[in-house]
Scaffold this active site. Structure first.
Site, mmCIF file in Angstrom:
data_model
loop_
_atom_site.group_PDB
_atom_site.id
_atom_site.type_symbol
_atom_site.label_atom_id
_atom_site.label_comp_id
_atom_site.label_asym_id
_atom_site.label_seq_id
_atom_site.Cartn_x
_atom_site.Cartn_y
_atom_site.Cartn_z
ATOM 1 N N HIS A 1 2.979 -5.102 9.541
ATOM 2 C CA HIS A 1 1.856 -5.184 9.053
ATOM 3 C C HIS A 1 0.819 -5.957 9.879
ATOM 4 C CE1 HIS A 1 3.695 -4.453 5.058
ATOM 5 N NE2 HIS A 1 4.286 -5.267 4.886
ATOM 6 N N ARG B 1 -4.727 1.308 0.871
ATOM 7 C CA ARG B 1 -4.841 1.499 -0.500
ATOM 8 C C ARG B 1 -5.779 0.894 -1.050
ATOM 9 N NH1 ARG B 1 0.355 0.142 -4.659
ATOM 10 N NH2 ARG B 1 -0.348 1.732 -6.198
ATOM 11 N N GLY C 1 4.142 3.023 -9.043
ATOM 12 C CA GLY C 1 3.927 3.964 -8.223
ATOM 13 C C GLY C 1 2.505 5.052 -8.666
ATOM 14 N N TRP D 1 7.318 4.069 0.834
ATOM 15 C CA TRP D 1 7.427 5.615 0.635
ATOM 16 C C TRP D 1 7.209 6.279 2.203
ATOM 17 C CZ3 TRP D 1 2.167 8.102 -2.002
ATOM 18 C CH2 TRP D 1 2.564 9.506 -2.221
ATOM 19 N N TYR E 1 -3.142 5.893 0.320
ATOM 20 C CA TYR E 1 -2.184 6.218 -0.897
ATOM 21 C C TYR E 1 -2.786 7.039 -1.646
ATOM 22 C CZ TYR E 1 1.158 4.662 -4.475
ATOM 23 O OH TYR E 1 2.032 4.718 -5.551
ATOM 24 N N SER F 1 -0.714 -4.697 -7.232
ATOM 25 C CA SER F 1 0.825 -4.685 -6.839
ATOM 26 C C SER F 1 1.442 -5.840 -6.065
ATOM 27 C CB SER F 1 0.976 -3.426 -6.000
ATOM 28 O OG SER F 1 2.238 -3.265 -5.424
ATOM 29 N N ARG G 1 7.686 -0.267 -8.496
ATOM 30 C CA ARG G 1 7.173 -0.773 -9.977
ATOM 31 C C ARG G 1 6.687 0.556 -10.654
ATOM 32 N NH1 ARG G 1 2.430 -2.741 -12.251
ATOM 33 N NH2 ARG G 1 1.430 -2.252 -10.457
ATOM 34 N N SER H 1 0.809 -1.244 -0.047
ATOM 35 C CA SER H 1 -0.122 0.028 0.029
ATOM 36 C C SER H 1 0.775 1.341 -0.079
ATOM 37 C CB SER H 1 -0.829 0.061 1.155
ATOM 38 O OG SER H 1 -0.320 0.007 2.475
HETATM 39 P P1 A3P Z 1 2.788 -0.488 -7.638
HETATM 40 O O1 A3P Z 1 3.074 -1.925 -7.512
HETATM 41 O O2 A3P Z 1 1.594 -0.131 -7.895
HETATM 42 O O3 A3P Z 1 3.766 -0.017 -8.356
HETATM 43 P P2 A3P Z 1 4.975 -1.323 -0.489
HETATM 44 O O4 A3P Z 1 6.041 -0.261 -0.166
HETATM 45 O O5 A3P Z 1 3.881 -1.230 0.561
HETATM 46 O O6 A3P Z 1 5.768 -2.661 -0.744
HETATM 47 O O7 A3P Z 1 4.079 -0.964 -1.737
HETATM 48 C C1 A3P Z 1 4.748 -0.933 -3.154
HETATM 49 C C2 A3P Z 1 3.881 -0.045 -3.919
HETATM 50 O O8 A3P Z 1 4.069 1.270 -3.548
HETATM 51 C C3 A3P Z 1 4.268 -0.236 -5.439
HETATM 52 O O9 A3P Z 1 3.061 0.240 -6.114
HETATM 53 C C4 A3P Z 1 5.293 0.688 -5.493
HETATM 54 O O10 A3P Z 1 5.603 1.096 -6.679
HETATM 55 C C5 A3P Z 1 4.795 1.861 -4.736
HETATM 56 N N1 A3P Z 1 5.888 2.912 -4.380
HETATM 57 C C6 A3P Z 1 6.992 2.758 -3.806
HETATM 58 N N2 A3P Z 1 7.598 3.900 -3.468
HETATM 59 C C7 A3P Z 1 6.773 4.888 -3.938
HETATM 60 C C8 A3P Z 1 6.954 6.330 -3.716
HETATM 61 N N3 A3P Z 1 7.998 6.619 -3.106
HETATM 62 N N4 A3P Z 1 5.898 7.085 -3.934
HETATM 63 C C9 A3P Z 1 4.699 6.381 -4.454
HETATM 64 N N5 A3P Z 1 4.510 4.969 -4.598
HETATM 65 C C10 A3P Z 1 5.530 4.256 -4.497
#
Ligand code: A3P
Length: 322
Positions: free
Chosen positions: A132, A154, A290, A72, A221, A162, A288, A68
């Site tokens: 978590h 999210r 984001g 970040w 998110y 994701s 990935r 989610s």
């Molecule tokens: P997507 O797979 O939709 O791109 P987590 O950090 O909880 O493992 O979540 C990963 C998701 O957050 C991924 O989503 C990733 O790309 C996205 N993400 C990672 N860093 C981010 C950032 N700085 N800003 C926004 N989204 C981010």
């Protein structure tokens, strides 16, 4: 590594046969413990953390549903809370040299998996940890101490997409075939996903944030993406690290934090392009696309209907929309 079922404590080995069991997404199985699903080795961390973690009043706990935006949130809160300690202009600023998961470690997924009774006294105050864990499974001391919880979730469709990508990456590393979208969607909707059921996890923290807004700050998110400055300030106020009027007036520091923590910046840092976490995952796996709404590129209308109806049914009159 934490998804492997080997090297379990005797206590965990003895507990497993009594628990409901389902096929895992990456690990061979998920076990249902107190209503939520975990791979065996992770369950060991969950139980040890519940038993032994002693929260301090000033602790800050970042809690999320997997995928989610945990990475970040870790970066943002680290930059916010430690802004007096590290100058962002310095070459070896911690977020430039480390993946956020190494700066704000998971209690249940890392610290308590590696050592059932770790010494956490060397963590500088305020200690920043992540988990978590569902609300009802948090260690008692977290409920009792006035420490703060920032919760991030999210939209379930984006979370699912994701998670599907992330777990398939892990499967490929382990030389396993990827999971089909249909197969894992069915399991996700039945609640059988890491720390699932997703909806119960979110509702637990949503309810607590309404009853106890000084304890739990509930974030989405999508909101963070849409209005990062507003939420950065809100997190600062909630954690008692507000931006001073001078900081707000100049605006520089808020912008600086958000730029450092932005998807493009973090993704393109050398440490996140080529580094690995101490637990073995490649840092790049956490970045990935984001974006909000990427589910539109993967889910069929039928899949969307299924998740939407389930979300309506589960969230019902709670007032929560995701
Ligand atoms: P997507 O797979 O939709 O791109 P987590 O950090 O909880 O493992 O979540 C990963 C998701 O957050 C991924 O989503 C990733 O790309 C996205 N993400 C990672 N860093 C981010 C950032 N700085 N800003 C926004 N989204 C981010």
């Amino acid at each position: 590594k934490y998804l492997q079922d080997d090297k379990l404590t005797q206590e965990c080995e003895e507990l497993l046969p009594s628990l409901p069991k389902e096929k895992g997404w990456v690990s061979s199985h998920f076990y249902q413990y107190k209503g939520f699903w975990h791979p065996a080795r992770q369950l060991q961390g969950v139980i040890a953390c519940q038993k032994h973690f002693e929260a301090q009043n000033s602790d800050i706990l970042l809690v999320t549903t997997p995928k989610s935006g945990t990475t970040w949130l870790k970066a943002i809160v680290f930059a916010l809370v430690k802004r007096m300690h590290y100058h962002r202009g310095m070459e070896n600023y911690p977020l430039f040299m480390n993946n956020p998961h190494d700066l704000v470690p998971f209690l249940d997924l890392k610290i308590y998996v590696e050592n059932q009774t770790p010494d956490l006294s060397s963590f500088p105050c305020p200690r920043l940890f992540a988990t978590h864990l569902p609300f009802n499974s948090l260690p008692k001391s977290v409920h009792n101490a006035p420490c703060k919880i920032v919760y991030l979730c999210r939209n379930p469709k984006d979370t699912f997409v994701s998670l599907w990508h992330f777990t398939n990456k892990l499967r490929l590393i382990g030389n396993m075939e990827t999971n089909s979208l249909e197969d894992v969607l069915d399991r996700f909707c039945k609640g059988v996903s890491i720390y699932g059921p997703f909806w119960d996890h979110v509702l637990g923290y949503w309810k607590e944030s309404l009853e106890n807004p000084n304890k739990v700050l509930f974030l989405k998110y999508e909101d963070l993406k849409e209005n990062p400055t507003f939420y950065l300030k809100k997190i600062g106020e909630f954690l008692d690290f507000p931006f001073s009027s001078e900081e707000e007036k100049s605006g520089g520091i808020l912008e600086e934090i958000l730029t450092i923590c932005s998807f493009d910046n973090l993704k393109n840092l050398e440490v996140n392009k080529s580094g690995k976490l101490s637990s073995g995952e490649e840092n790049k796996a956490f970045f990935r696309r984001g974006e909000v709404g990427d589910w539109k590129n993967f889910l069929t209308a039928e899949m969307v209907d299924r998740i939407n109806s389930l979300t309506e049914e589960k969230f019902g009159a709670s007032g929560l929309e995701l």
